[in-house]
Motif scaffolding. Sequence first.
Motif, PDB file in Angstrom:
ATOM      1  N   GLU A  46     -33.360  13.733  38.069  1.00 18.80           N
ATOM      2  CA  GLU A  46     -33.523  12.288  38.021  1.00 18.80           C
ATOM      3  C   GLU A  46     -34.890  11.888  37.492  1.00 18.80           C
ATOM      4  OE1 GLU A  46     -33.006  10.919  42.052  1.00 18.80           O
ATOM      5  OE2 GLU A  46     -35.026  11.535  42.647  1.00 18.80           O
ATOM      6  N   PHE A  47     -34.909  10.718  36.892  1.00 13.29           N
ATOM      7  CA  PHE A  47     -36.134  10.160  36.338  1.00 13.29           C
ATOM      8  C   PHE A  47     -37.096   9.767  37.443  1.00 13.29           C
ATOM      9  CE2 PHE A  47     -38.830   7.706  33.653  1.00 13.29           C
ATOM     10  CZ  PHE A  47     -39.102   6.532  34.324  1.00 13.29           C
ATOM     11  N   VAL A  48     -38.384  10.018  37.215  1.00 16.30           N
ATOM     12  CA  VAL A  48     -39.421   9.598  38.154  1.00 16.30           C
ATOM     13  C   VAL A  48     -40.328   8.551  37.514  1.00 16.30           C
ATOM     14  CG1 VAL A  48     -41.394  10.328  39.554  1.00 16.30           C
ATOM     15  CG2 VAL A  48     -39.388  11.829  39.339  1.00 16.30           C
ATOM     16  N   VAL A  49     -40.907   8.896  36.371  1.00 14.04           N
ATOM     17  CA  VAL A  49     -41.872   8.002  35.742  1.00 14.04           C
ATOM     18  C   VAL A  49     -42.097   8.439  34.304  1.00 14.04           C
ATOM     19  CG1 VAL A  49     -43.819   9.411  36.573  1.00 14.04           C
ATOM     20  CG2 VAL A  49     -44.211   7.019  35.960  1.00 14.04           C
ATOM     21  N   THR A  50     -42.508   7.479  33.465  1.00 13.94           N
ATOM     22  CA  THR A  50     -42.864   7.793  32.092  1.00 13.94           C
ATOM     23  C   THR A  50     -44.109   7.027  31.693  1.00 13.94           C
ATOM     24  OG1 THR A  50     -42.024   7.937  29.825  1.00 13.94           O
ATOM     25  CG2 THR A  50     -41.413   5.990  31.071  1.00 13.94           C
ATOM     26  N   ILE A  51     -44.838   7.549  30.710  1.00 13.05           N
ATOM     27  CA  ILE A  51     -46.067   6.925  30.243  1.00 13.05           C
ATOM     28  C   ILE A  51     -46.103   6.970  28.726  1.00 13.05           C
ATOM     29  CG2 ILE A  51     -47.370   9.098  30.463  1.00 13.05           C
ATOM     30  CD1 ILE A  51     -49.808   7.365  31.319  1.00 13.05           C
ATOM     31  N   SER A  52     -46.506   5.870  28.121  1.00 13.96           N
ATOM     32  CA  SER A  52     -46.568   5.787  26.666  1.00 13.96           C
ATOM     33  C   SER A  52     -47.707   6.640  26.129  1.00 13.96           C
ATOM     34  CB  SER A  52     -46.764   4.331  26.244  1.00 13.96           C
ATOM     35  OG  SER A  52     -48.023   3.855  26.706  1.00 13.96           O
ATOM     36  N   TRP A  53     -47.743   6.808  24.812  1.00 12.20           N
ATOM     37  CA  TRP A  53     -48.753   7.660  24.200  1.00 12.20           C
ATOM     38  C   TRP A  53     -50.166   7.172  24.509  1.00 12.20           C
ATOM     39  CZ3 TRP A  53     -52.469   5.979  20.848  1.00 12.20           C
ATOM     40  CH2 TRP A  53     -52.286   4.699  20.311  1.00 12.20           C
ATOM     41  N   SER A  54     -50.338   5.863  24.603  1.00 13.27           N
ATOM     42  CA  SER A  54     -51.666   5.300  24.843  1.00 13.27           C
ATOM     43  C   SER A  54     -52.014   5.253  26.330  1.00 13.27           C
ATOM     44  CB  SER A  54     -51.732   3.883  24.290  1.00 13.27           C
ATOM     45  OG  SER A  54     -50.859   3.034  25.017  1.00 13.27           O
ATOM     46  N   GLY A  55     -51.007   5.418  27.162  1.00 10.66           N
ATOM     47  CA  GLY A  55     -51.233   5.297  28.599  1.00 10.66           C
ATOM     48  C   GLY A  55     -51.145   3.877  29.105  1.00 10.66           C
ATOM     49  N   GLU A  56     -50.909   2.932  28.204  1.00 12.38           N
ATOM     50  CA  GLU A  56     -50.909   1.524  28.600  1.00 12.38           C
ATOM     51  C   GLU A  56     -49.596   1.087  29.228  1.00 12.38           C
ATOM     52  OE1 GLU A  56     -54.133  -0.099  25.270  1.00 12.38           O
ATOM     53  OE2 GLU A  56     -52.031  -0.702  25.177  1.00 12.38           O
ATOM     54  N   ALA A  57     -48.524   1.752  28.886  1.00 14.19           N
ATOM     55  CA  ALA A  57     -47.215   1.368  29.412  1.00 14.19           C
ATOM     56  C   ALA A  57     -46.677   2.480  30.314  1.00 14.19           C
ATOM     57  CB  ALA A  57     -46.238   1.101  28.281  1.00 14.19           C
ATOM     58  N   THR A  58     -46.316   2.095  31.507  1.00 13.03           N
ATOM     59  CA  THR A  58     -45.724   3.049  32.450  1.00 13.03           C
ATOM     60  C   THR A  58     -44.478   2.431  33.072  1.00 13.03           C
ATOM     61  OG1 THR A  58     -47.144   2.235  34.236  1.00 13.03           O
ATOM     62  CG2 THR A  58     -47.928   4.152  33.006  1.00 13.03           C
TER      63      THR A  58
END
Length: 123
Positions: A46-58
């Motif tokens: 199951e999915f927990v968390v994701t972060i964009s390449w810049s770290g600005e979007a989670t």
Amino acid sequence: QVQLVESGGGLVQAGGSLRLSCAASGLFFIRYTMGWFRQAAGKEREFVVTISWSGEATYYDESVKGRFTISRDNAKTTVYLQMNSLKPEDTAVYYCAATRGQGRRTRNEYDYWGQGTQVTVSS
């Protein structure tokens, strides 16, 4: 060859904390969204968390929001998962994954996977 290597798992009491790391190599790290998934015994991953390449979007699953924090260090090509206020239901193998897409939350949208690290939370 792309490699994602997780570390930092272990046994912790309920209410405790752990910090997972995922070291990436063999890919242009800043072009990848990174995610953490988990798989408990006998259950689907199951999915927990994701972060964009810049770290600005989670994006966090509701079950971990407010307790887990994802971050990344692009210079070190490493993504982290700080897990606080751990609960027995957080017990699982935690996997790091990489995708070129944005905001991906399903397993089949990720291109590369690590081998996983076991997190066990005792009550």
